[in-house]
Scaffold this active site. Structure first.
Site, PDB file in Angstrom:
ATOM      1  N   ILE A  64       0.820  -1.211   0.000  1.00 23.80           N
ATOM      2  CA  ILE A  64       0.000   0.000   0.000  1.00 23.80           C
ATOM      3  C   ILE A  64       0.857   1.264   0.000  1.00 23.80           C
ATOM      4  O   ILE A  64       0.395   2.338  -0.395  1.00 23.80           O
ATOM      5  CB  ILE A  64      -0.952  -0.019   1.225  1.00 23.80           C
ATOM      6  CG1 ILE A  64      -2.167   0.859   0.993  1.00 23.80           C
ATOM      7  CG2 ILE A  64      -0.216   0.379   2.508  1.00 23.80           C
ATOM      8  CD1 ILE A  64      -3.275   0.660   2.013  1.00 23.80           C
ATOM      9  N   GLU A  87       6.423  -4.166  11.032  1.00 23.84           N
ATOM     10  CA  GLU A  87       5.212  -3.443  11.409  1.00 23.84           C
ATOM     11  C   GLU A  87       3.993  -4.360  11.500  1.00 23.84           C
ATOM     12  O   GLU A  87       3.143  -4.172  12.366  1.00 23.84           O
ATOM     13  CB  GLU A  87       4.916  -2.337  10.389  1.00 23.84           C
ATOM     14  CG  GLU A  87       5.953  -1.225  10.377  1.00 23.84           C
ATOM     15  CD  GLU A  87       5.755  -0.273   9.207  1.00 23.84           C
ATOM     16  OE1 GLU A  87       4.728  -0.402   8.505  1.00 23.84           O
ATOM     17  OE2 GLU A  87       6.642   0.572   8.999  1.00 23.84           O
ATOM     18  N   HIS A 119       5.784 -11.741   6.065  1.00 21.96           N
ATOM     19  CA  HIS A 119       5.658 -11.247   4.691  1.00 21.96           C
ATOM     20  C   HIS A 119       7.044 -11.040   4.099  1.00 21.96           C
ATOM     21  O   HIS A 119       7.958 -10.579   4.769  1.00 21.96           O
ATOM     22  CB  HIS A 119       4.847  -9.954   4.616  1.00 21.96           C
ATOM     23  CG  HIS A 119       5.252  -8.900   5.596  1.00 21.96           C
ATOM     24  ND1 HIS A 119       4.947  -8.980   6.930  1.00 21.96           N
ATOM     25  CD2 HIS A 119       5.928  -7.736   5.446  1.00 21.96           C
ATOM     26  CE1 HIS A 119       5.411  -7.922   7.554  1.00 21.96           C
ATOM     27  NE2 HIS A 119       6.017  -7.144   6.677  1.00 21.96           N
TER      28      HIS A 119
END
Ligand code: DGP
Length: 122
Positions: A34, A99, A104
């Site tokens: 994002i 975060e 990931h």
């Protein structure tokens, strides 16, 4: 660290939050970051509930591991970075400033990427 079922990637996996999907198989999902840090910036996540690579390496099945690694390669091909090259990176824990507490792998590409590690900001 216990897995947090309300982390943002768990919500993406449950379809509660949309994502710009690039690739999916039985064990992994890939979508655009994002907040891209390069011309191409994609995240690949396992579908299982794993907080980070340490957790995944210890707990995931062979099939999950194969599916996840295969997804990294297929995603790199899908976004067209394999010829010019790309970088993969996984932040694990506090020192790496992870975060989102769901494993990931970042895939960066589409431009020259510079040095592997910058000096810390603070
Ligand atoms: P890390 O610092 O390694 O935990 O990176 C987390 C990444 O997740 C960061 O680059 C921004 C991305 N991210 C955070 N929230 C969302 C979201 O809701 N959707 C997508 N596509 N990416 C997100």
């Amino acid at each position: 660290m216990a897995y947090d079922n309300d982390n943002i990637f768990a919500k993406i996996l449950r379809g509660e939050i949309p994502c710009d999907k690039i690739y999916e198989n039985d064990h992994a999902l890939a979508f655009r970051d994002i907040n891209p840090q390069a011309d191409i910036h994609v995240l690949v996540i396992p579908k299982g509930a794993y907080t980070n690579m340490t957790d995944f390496a210890a707990q995931a099945s062979d099939a999950e591991m194969a599916g996840f690694v295969r997804a990294v390669g297929e995603t790199a091909k899908a976004v067209g970075v394999t010829d010019d090259g790309y970088r993969i990176l996984a932040n694990n824990g506090a020192h790496a400033k992870q975060e989102v507490p769901h494993l990931h792998i970042h895939i960066f590409g589409g431009q020259p990427l510079g040095r592997m590690i910058k000096p810390p900001e603070n």
